[in-house]
Write a protein that holds these residues in place. Structure first.
Motif, PDB file in Angstrom:
ATOM      1  N   TRP A  42      79.778 -33.431  33.155  1.00  0.00           N
ATOM      2  CA  TRP A  42      80.482 -32.743  34.233  1.00  0.00           C
ATOM      3  C   TRP A  42      81.727 -32.027  33.698  1.00  0.00           C
ATOM      4  O   TRP A  42      82.036 -30.903  34.086  1.00  0.00           O
ATOM      5  N   TYR A  91      82.302 -30.888  30.603  1.00  0.00           N
ATOM      6  CA  TYR A  91      81.973 -29.731  29.768  1.00  0.00           C
ATOM      7  C   TYR A  91      81.428 -28.575  30.603  1.00  0.00           C
ATOM      8  O   TYR A  91      81.695 -27.404  30.296  1.00  0.00           O
ATOM      9  N   ARG A  92      80.664 -28.861  31.645  1.00  0.00           N
ATOM     10  CA  ARG A  92      80.103 -27.783  32.461  1.00  0.00           C
ATOM     11  C   ARG A  92      81.173 -27.024  33.227  1.00  0.00           C
ATOM     12  O   ARG A  92      80.985 -25.850  33.549  1.00  0.00           O
ATOM     13  N   TRP A 125      82.286 -24.451  30.680  1.00  0.00           N
ATOM     14  CA  TRP A 125      81.256 -23.960  29.768  1.00  0.00           C
ATOM     15  C   TRP A 125      81.228 -22.440  29.697  1.00  0.00           C
ATOM     16  O   TRP A 125      81.170 -21.856  28.612  1.00  0.00           O
ATOM     17  N   LEU A 162      73.729 -25.784  28.374  1.00  0.00           N
ATOM     18  CA  LEU A 162      74.104 -27.152  28.008  1.00  0.00           C
ATOM     19  C   LEU A 162      73.089 -28.096  28.634  1.00  0.00           C
ATOM     20  O   LEU A 162      73.115 -28.356  29.836  1.00  0.00           O
TER      21      LEU A 162
END
Length: 472
Positions: A109, A111-112, A115, A137
């Protein structure tokens, strides 16, 4: 074409074609219904996409409406109590089966959220046919100290594209460093985002094994917390680092890992210390041969090693392709503290040529017959060490320039994560290791062997009595 006024006879410019979008008037109740339907569809999509949060929240809400506060309290408290007992009784299994999977979902969550800007600023987002195409990802797998990001590359990209911007990705994700590792799939790359630095703390000297396993010598710790085992069988080892980078830690960690074999008579160390014996002198009793002042004696000793290797090759030809140490035929380790003093800085050209010729033969022919060279130096330039490529195993400690990283560890090593020039002076013994056939550098910290450790090791592991097979 202009129009003609037939009454007056003059020309009138033609009017442009005017196309207007028709206006469809809808009643307010229909617009409100459309907004509600659209909102419900988006809400259902959000509910299904984040089921791991929405489903538990729904269950807890239903329990609260049905039973009041005792319902959610018991539902959360009982599993929490069981997890607490599990974690207290056996933390490794709890971490592997519960802790890390939950943390992986939370990190995914995280990293998104960033991203899209991360890929755009790192120039990994491409534009095709007017659309922005992003790497996908797929999943995040957490391990102690590192996040594994499995990324599906855009068509036309290769792992080297990600390696070239690894430092940018590290700053974007708030990681200490990012390593790029090709995966088994042709369209996927794995990014290792290092969260912390377990090597910031000094690694004490490791325990001395009773009998050394030559392909698994414990000499330090990796950045994932595991013990780093150096493979000595079938290789030669080169250690390169600036002044104060911890070359002594590497050499003494290797000697410490071999001390059990020295006491048993299976390993003999021939040590060379051109700096007058300041580094290797405290452990002189462990060495079968020790040269520290006379360069002529060093050249003679290296030529003795060449004759020993050639004699073994004649005996083992047709019997085996790899020497096995025995009491009568032990492993010989050529340990050199400052190799450049023998190959570049020696003023006597005749002695320098003798030493270079002997070292070249040992590096090219000594591995299979059990004569191994472990050498350390500061300057990795070709004119200082012309036979640098004959060392399959290379260890790069702190270096002065970024260009020296590729000289030591091979072309492209720095782009693959070997930031030897970024190692702080406060962490001696930290370095990157590249093994023959493996392009990915490994970050390790070698054990800090103190003077009391050397004294105790010399007292406990110095061989006694007459050893068989003493070379001439």
């Amino acid at each position: 074409m202009p129009l003609v006024n037939h009454v007056r006879g003059d020309q009138v410019p033609a009017a442009m074609l005017n196309v207007r979008t028709p206006i469809l008037r809808l009643p307010l109740w229909m617009v409100v219904i459309w907004w509600c339907v659209k909102g419900c569809i988006r809400l259902a999509g959000f509910y299904a996409r984040h089921w791991y949060v929405t489903v538990p929240a729904t269950v807890l809400g239903w329990l609260y409406l049905r039973y009041g506060w005792p319902g959610p309290a018991l539902t959360l408290g009982l599993p929490g109590l069981l997890c607490g007992v599990w974690a207290w009784s056996h933390w490794p299994s709890f971490l592997r089966l519960v802790g890390l999977p939950v943390w992986s979902r939370l990190r995914l969550w995280h990293y998104r959220r960033s991203w899209h800007p991360a890929m755009a600023t790192a120039c990994l987002a491409l534009t095709f046919d007017g659309h922005i195409v992003l790497p996908v990802l797929r999943r995040v797998r957490c391990r102690p100290g590192v996040d594994e990001l499995h990324v599906r590359m855009v068509t036309g990209q290769i792992p080297d594209d990600y390696a070239a911007v690894a430092e940018r990705l590290a700053h974007t994700f708030g990681a200490r460093s990012v390593k790029v590792i090709p995966s088994g799939r042709w369209d996927t790359v794995v990014l290792h985002a290092m969260r912390g630095d377990p090597l910031a703390v000094t690694v004490p000297a490791l325990l001395v094994p009773e009998l050394p396993e030559l392909d698994r010598l414990p000499v330090g710790r990796c950045e994932d917390g595991t013990v780093y085992h150096l493979r000595l069988t079938g290789t030669q080892v080169l250690v390169v680092g600036a002044t104060g980078s911890g070359k002594g830690s590497v050499l003494w960690s290797i000697v410490r890992a071999l001390a059990g074999g020295v006491r048993a008579g299976l390993v003999r160390i021939w040590a060379f210390d051109p700096k007058g014996g300041m580094e290797l002198g405290p452990g002189a009793a462990l060495f079968d041969r020790f040269a520290y002042r006379d360069f002529t004696a060093m050249a003679d000793l290296l030529e003795d090693a060449v004759r020993l290797a050639q004699h073994r090759a004649d005996r083992l030809r047709g019997l085996t392709r790899q020497h096995t140490p025995t009491h009568a035929d032990p492993l010989v380790v050529i340990l050199v503290d400052e190799l450049a003093a023998l190959t570049a800085y020696l003023t006597d050209r005749h002695l320098r040529d003798r030493i270079k010729a002997a070292l070249s033969l040992l590096l090219s022919q000594g591995r299979a017959v059990g004569v191994h060279v472990i050498a350390a130096l500061q300057d990795p330039r070709k004119e200082v060490l012309p036979f640098r490529d004959l060392f399959p195993t290379r260890i790069g400690l702190r270096l002065a320039e970024n260009a020296q990283v590729d000289l030591v560890l091979g072309d492209g090593a720095r782009n693959r994560g070997a930031l030897c020039d970024r190692i702080p002076q406060s962490t001696p013994g930290v370095g990157f290791v590249v093994l023959d056939g493996d392009p990915l550098p490994m970050r390790v910290r070698f054990g800090h062997v103190t003077d009391p450790d050397i004294t105790a090791m010399t007292r406990d592991y110095t061989p006694t009595g007459i050893r068989e097979g003493q070379p001439a």
